[in-house]
Design a protein around this motif. Structure first.
Motif, PDB file in Angstrom:
ATOM      1  N   ARG A 152       6.433 -33.077   6.697  1.00 45.02           N
ATOM      2  CA  ARG A 152       7.118 -32.353   6.120  1.00 45.02           C
ATOM      3  C   ARG A 152       6.536 -31.239   5.921  1.00 45.02           C
ATOM      4  N   VAL A 153       6.411 -31.855   4.603  1.00 39.33           N
ATOM      5  CA  VAL A 153       5.848 -30.704   3.387  1.00 39.33           C
ATOM      6  C   VAL A 153       4.875 -29.820   4.252  1.00 39.33           C
ATOM      7  N   ASP A 154       3.694 -30.507   5.037  1.00 36.52           N
ATOM      8  CA  ASP A 154       2.132 -29.577   6.108  1.00 36.52           C
ATOM      9  C   ASP A 154       2.879 -28.640   6.470  1.00 36.52           C
ATOM     10  N   LEU A 155       3.586 -29.115   7.037  1.00 40.16           N
ATOM     11  CA  LEU A 155       4.645 -27.805   8.163  1.00 40.16           C
ATOM     12  C   LEU A 155       5.148 -26.287   7.915  1.00 40.16           C
ATOM     13  N   PHE A 156       6.227 -27.298   6.700  1.00 42.19           N
ATOM     14  CA  PHE A 156       6.535 -26.345   5.280  1.00 42.19           C
ATOM     15  C   PHE A 156       5.408 -25.360   4.660  1.00 42.19           C
ATOM     16  N   ILE A 157       4.965 -25.958   4.635  1.00 35.71           N
ATOM     17  CA  ILE A 157       3.952 -25.055   4.095  1.00 35.71           C
ATOM     18  C   ILE A 157       3.611 -24.168   4.761  1.00 35.71           C
ATOM     19  N   ASN A 158       2.940 -24.336   5.714  1.00 36.86           N
ATOM     20  CA  ASN A 158       2.979 -23.321   7.145  1.00 36.86           C
ATOM     21  C   ASN A 158       3.701 -23.021   7.016  1.00 36.86           C
ATOM     22  N   LEU A 159       4.902 -23.243   7.749  1.00 33.42           N
ATOM     23  CA  LEU A 159       6.045 -22.019   8.319  1.00 33.42           C
ATOM     24  C   LEU A 159       6.219 -21.474   7.472  1.00 33.42           C
ATOM     25  N   SER A 160       6.282 -21.600   5.947  1.00 33.04           N
ATOM     26  CA  SER A 160       6.701 -20.683   4.568  1.00 33.04           C
ATOM     27  C   SER A 160       5.836 -19.750   4.733  1.00 33.04           C
ATOM     28  N   LEU A 161       4.613 -20.157   4.715  1.00 33.80           N
ATOM     29  CA  LEU A 161       3.779 -18.894   3.887  1.00 33.80           C
ATOM     30  C   LEU A 161       3.435 -17.633   5.393  1.00 33.80           C
ATOM     31  N   ALA A 162       3.524 -18.775   6.575  1.00 35.88           N
ATOM     32  CA  ALA A 162       3.772 -17.854   7.821  1.00 35.88           C
ATOM     33  C   ALA A 162       4.614 -16.395   8.063  1.00 35.88           C
ATOM     34  N   VAL A 163       5.903 -17.294   7.220  1.00 40.49           N
ATOM     35  CA  VAL A 163       6.922 -16.001   7.321  1.00 40.49           C
ATOM     36  C   VAL A 163       6.229 -15.216   6.161  1.00 40.49           C
ATOM     37  N   ILE A 164       6.424 -15.461   5.299  1.00 38.85           N
ATOM     38  CA  ILE A 164       5.473 -14.319   3.919  1.00 38.85           C
ATOM     39  C   ILE A 164       4.720 -13.553   4.424  1.00 38.85           C
ATOM     40  N   VAL A 165       3.259 -14.293   4.971  1.00 35.02           N
ATOM     41  CA  VAL A 165       2.681 -12.771   5.609  1.00 35.02           C
ATOM     42  C   VAL A 165       2.610 -11.832   6.019  1.00 35.02           C
ATOM     43  N   LEU A 166       3.328 -12.732   7.451  1.00 36.27           N
ATOM     44  CA  LEU A 166       3.870 -11.516   8.327  1.00 36.27           C
ATOM     45  C   LEU A 166       4.976 -10.940   7.906  1.00 36.27           C
ATOM     46  N   SER A 167       5.597 -11.204   7.020  1.00 39.30           N
ATOM     47  CA  SER A 167       6.636 -10.208   6.189  1.00 39.30           C
ATOM     48  C   SER A 167       5.646  -8.791   5.308  1.00 39.30           C
ATOM     49  N   ARG A 168       4.871  -9.099   5.230  1.00 43.31           N
ATOM     50  CA  ARG A 168       3.871  -8.551   4.192  1.00 43.31           C
ATOM     51  C   ARG A 168       2.428  -7.870   5.312  1.00 43.31           C
ATOM     52  N   ALA A 169       2.431  -7.993   6.844  1.00 44.05           N
ATOM     53  CA  ALA A 169       1.268  -8.127   7.095  1.00 44.05           C
ATOM     54  C   ALA A 169       1.619  -6.638   8.387  1.00 44.05           C
ATOM     55  N   ILE A 170       3.004  -6.735   8.385  1.00 48.35           N
ATOM     56  CA  ILE A 170       3.154  -5.055   9.249  1.00 48.35           C
ATOM     57  C   ILE A 170       4.097  -4.152   9.013  1.00 48.35           C
ATOM     58  N   PRO A 171       3.380  -3.046   8.769  1.00 52.41           N
ATOM     59  CA  PRO A 171       2.398  -2.777   9.631  1.00 52.41           C
ATOM     60  C   PRO A 171       1.211  -2.436   9.058  1.00 52.41           C
ATOM     61  N   GLN A 172       0.322  -2.679   8.107  1.00 51.94           N
ATOM     62  CA  GLN A 172      -0.457  -2.232   7.054  1.00 51.94           C
ATOM     63  C   GLN A 172      -1.909  -2.511   8.163  1.00 51.94           C
ATOM     64  N   THR A 173      -1.589  -4.159   8.104  1.00 53.33           N
ATOM     65  CA  THR A 173      -2.553  -5.209   8.236  1.00 53.33           C
ATOM     66  C   THR A 173      -2.386  -5.655   9.614  1.00 53.33           C
ATOM     67  N   LEU A 174      -1.100  -5.465  10.470  1.00 52.97           N
ATOM     68  CA  LEU A 174      -0.914  -5.961  12.142  1.00 52.97           C
ATOM     69  C   LEU A 174       0.164  -4.171  12.552  1.00 52.97           C
ATOM     70  N   PRO A 175      -1.304  -3.483  12.364  1.00 53.68           N
ATOM     71  CA  PRO A 175      -0.667  -1.654  13.228  1.00 53.68           C
ATOM     72  C   PRO A 175      -0.198  -2.529  14.411  1.00 53.68           C
ATOM     73  N   MET A 176      -0.265  -3.056  15.665  1.00 53.75           N
ATOM     74  CA  MET A 176       0.512  -3.691  16.879  1.00 53.75           C
ATOM     75  C   MET A 176       1.148  -3.924  16.585  1.00 53.75           C
ATOM     76  N   PHE A 177       2.315  -4.920  15.710  1.00 54.33           N
ATOM     77  CA  PHE A 177       3.311  -4.845  15.685  1.00 54.33           C
ATOM     78  C   PHE A 177       4.069  -3.837  15.528  1.00 54.33           C
ATOM     79  N   VAL A 178       5.644  -4.047  15.650  1.00 60.11           N
ATOM     80  CA  VAL A 178       7.000  -3.088  15.766  1.00 60.11           C
ATOM     81  C   VAL A 178       7.251  -2.770  14.498  1.00 60.11           C
ATOM     82  N   PRO A 179       7.437  -1.276  13.781  1.00 64.24           N
ATOM     83  CA  PRO A 179       7.522  -1.736  11.731  1.00 64.24           C
ATOM     84  C   PRO A 179       9.078  -1.829  12.391  1.00 64.24           C
ATOM     85  N   ASP A 180       9.449  -1.323  13.649  1.00 66.29           N
ATOM     86  CA  ASP A 180      10.634  -0.924  13.048  1.00 66.29           C
ATOM     87  C   ASP A 180      11.743  -2.745  13.018  1.00 66.29           C
TER      88      ASP A 180
END
Length: 208
Positions: A152-180
């Protein structure tokens, strides 16, 4: 004349001020844009004295992140203890705060910052960081009333960091994502994490 002798109490205070200042700058302008010079000038010490505390910028960053960990854990607990909000809302607020750290005084790492930091850490420092990161997420799960089993801890770490990283990456690092749709994408991911955590909480034997 400049002060040339520092007591142990002086050194403890200066080190704490360096970490607090670094964490504040990191949370508002990001790690890449936070410089050693900004930190030691804000505290009012020389460059050479700064390096008596932290041999590298990476050492400063990691120690500042360690300083943040008990604050995050206390915030998670405060959400659970707030009688004005539900359990789900408390978890949602915690994850949302982590995703939008710059607005909430929380330092979070972008993809580029993670790569930069961990390429320069020693193996020992990386292992220590992993251990302390795991302890933090175990504590967060416990504060949510969920037994921190290893998988559970392993999955919680990955899920939490994934959403945190994605929220920061759009659109600067991930320009193909839709900013809106970035904000709603983050909210959707958070809801999914909350649903999963709630299912764990409702399993027999979990705390309530």
């Amino acid at each position: 004349m400049p002060k040339v002798a520092y007591s142990e109490e002086d050194r403890r205070r200066v080190r704490e001020e360096l970490l607090t200042t670094a964490l504040k700058l990191m949370s508002t302008q990001g790690i890449q844009h936070t410089t050693v010079e900004q930190v030691y000038r804000s505290v009012g010490i020389s460059r050479s004295f700064f390096y008596a505390f932290f041999p590298t910028k990476e050492d400063l960053i990691v120690e500042a992140l360690y300083l943040q960990q008990p604050r995050l854990l206390e915030y998670a607990r405060s959400r659970m203890e707030d009688p004005a909000i539900s359990w789900r809302e408390g978890v949602r607020q915690f994850l949302d705060t982590c995703c939008y750290g710059g607005r909430n005084g929380v330092a979070v790492l972008s993809v580029d910052e993670q790569q930069m930091l961990f390429q320069r850490l020693s193996e020992e420092s990386f292992r220590t960081f992993r251990t302390r990161q795991r302890q933090l997420f175990e504590g967060i799960l416990e504060s949510f009333g969920i037994a921190p089993e290893p998988d559970r801890v392993d999955l919680f770490i990955n899920l939490s960091l994934a959403v945190i990283v994605l929220s920061r990456a759009i659109p600067q690092t991930l320009p193909m994502f839709v900013p809106d749709a970035a904000r709603e994408s983050t909210a959707f991911q958070i809801r999914c994490i909350v649903d999963w955590l709630e299912s764990l909480r409702e399993q027999p034997g979990e705390q309530h």
